[in-house]
Design a protein around this motif. Structure first.
Motif, short mmCIF file in Angstrom:
data_model
loop_
_atom_site.label_atom_id
_atom_site.label_comp_id
_atom_site.label_asym_id
_atom_site.label_seq_id
_atom_site.Cartn_x
_atom_site.Cartn_y
_atom_site.Cartn_z
N ASP A 150 0.73 -1.21 0.03
CA ASP A 150 0.01 -0.01 -0.03
C ASP A 150 1.02 1.28 0.08
N LEU A 151 1.73 1.20 0.79
CA LEU A 151 2.77 2.61 0.97
C LEU A 151 3.44 2.64 -0.24
N THR A 152 3.96 1.70 -1.06
CA THR A 152 4.83 1.85 -2.23
C THR A 152 3.87 2.10 -3.54
N GLN A 153 2.76 1.76 -3.50
CA GLN A 153 1.74 2.08 -4.57
C GLN A 153 1.18 3.44 -4.36
N LEU A 154 0.92 3.98 -3.05
CA LEU A 154 0.60 5.51 -2.95
C LEU A 154 1.70 6.27 -3.19
N ALA A 155 3.11 5.94 -2.82
CA ALA A 155 4.30 6.85 -3.07
C ALA A 155 4.56 6.82 -4.49
N GLU A 156 4.48 5.77 -5.26
CA GLU A 156 4.48 5.87 -6.73
C GLU A 156 3.69 6.69 -7.21
N HIS A 157 2.22 6.60 -6.92
CA HIS A 157 1.32 7.51 -7.68
C HIS A 157 1.48 8.85 -7.33
N ALA A 158 1.89 9.00 -5.95
CA ALA A 158 2.30 10.60 -5.71
C ALA A 158 3.38 11.16 -6.36
N ALA A 159 4.20 10.26 -6.48
CA ALA A 159 5.53 10.90 -7.41
C ALA A 159 5.31 11.05 -8.93
N GLN A 160 4.18 10.58 -9.28
CA GLN A 160 3.84 10.78 -10.80
C GLN A 160 2.84 11.83 -10.98
N CYS A 161 1.96 12.04 -9.89
CA CYS A 161 0.61 12.87 -10.18
C CYS A 161 0.73 14.09 -9.16
N TRP A 162 1.15 13.96 -8.02
CA TRP A 162 1.02 14.98 -7.08
C TRP A 162 2.26 16.21 -6.80
N LEU A 163 3.18 15.83 -7.39
CA LEU A 163 4.59 16.69 -7.19
C LEU A 163 4.40 18.08 -7.81
N PRO A 164 4.34 19.13 -7.01
CA PRO A 164 4.48 20.27 -7.66
C PRO A 164 5.33 20.70 -8.74
#
Length: 253
Positions: A117-131
């Motif tokens: 769960d942690l790795t999946q959310l982190a990878e999504h954040a890295a792709q979609c949430w970074l400013p």
């Protein structure tokens, strides 16, 4: 065999924030289309506020009693909580207590429960949430429960995913404001994007994170010399997060 899907959330009374819970619920319902759907909120305060507005939402005990009385035998109980803290402990204890009343009752896990769960959310954040510039700070609730360890673990997963400018903070746990401020200064960033690590953009996001009062994270960071922007969107509105919850539900169906 009568089958039910019981969706259990902490709940929210903030105007508009319910949309994030509804989005997750709709995804879960679509993942279990043959089951009758029931809902419960675990927060007594939110249930009281909603009741004053004419909206009745049962607690978990009442919902399970209703299911047993109506003859449901197979119950999939899926929580929309983010971490397995005190609230999840209480849900699990109540599910264990009611299990003998059903032929089958299984409990799905919160959003962030295991390493995958942690790795999946982190990878999504890295792709979609970074400013585009500066740092991202994901702000969670925090807890005195041992599950507070999930927040620094997520911070580590973000670094492993290549999101070196993504930090994790908490309102009531660790890392707190001072720890995040120190990391921001060490990183040399001048701009900060605050984003809720919460299912909904409720009071914690609107007041503790983005409020105009001097104690909010936004105000304190601005006072420390940072330019601050705020994303007021709960994680439940993100389709990738919805799919994570669905994965947990499919595991118990």
């Amino acid at each position: 065999m009568k089958q039910a899907l019981l969706l259990v959330s902490f709940g929210t009374a903030a105007p508009g924030a319910q949309n994030s819970i509804t989005a997750v619920e709709n995804a879960l319902i679509a993942a279990a289309p043959d089951r009758a759907v029931f809902r419960a909120y675990t927060s007594p305060t939110i249930r009281r506020i909603l009741a004053r507005r004419g909206v009745e939402m049962p607690d978990l005990t009442t919902a399970l009693e209703t299911l047993a009385a109506q003859g449901y035998e197979d119950v999939a109980l899926q929580t929309t909580h983010v971490i397995p803290g005190f609230e999840y402990d209480r849900i699990k204890a109540e599910a264990d207590r009611f299990a003998p009343k059903f032929a089958r009752l299984r409990l799905g896990t919160p959003l962030l429960y295991e390493v995958a769960d942690l790795t999946q959310l982190a990878e999504h954040a890295a792709q979609c949430w970074l400013p585009e510039e500066g740092a991202l700070v994901l702000l969670g609730h925090g807890t005195e429960h041992r599950a507070d360890l999930i927040y620094p673990a997520l911070a580590g997963a973000l670094r492993c995913a290549g999101a070196d400018n993504a930090l994790v903070g908490t309102v009531e746990g660790w890392p707190g404001f001072d720890a995040v401020l120190a990391m921001l200064r060490r990183g040399g960033w001048k701009q900060v994007c605050l984003r809720p690590l919460l299912l909904t953009a409720g009071e914690h996001a609107r007041s503790d994170m983005a409020g105009e009062h001097p104690e909010s994270w936004k105000s304190r960071l601005e006072a420390a010399g940072f330019g601050v922007s705020c994303c007021l969107e709960g994680m439940g509105s993100d389709e990738a997060v919805q799919e994570m919850y669905c994965r947990h539900l499919r595991a118990i169906l």
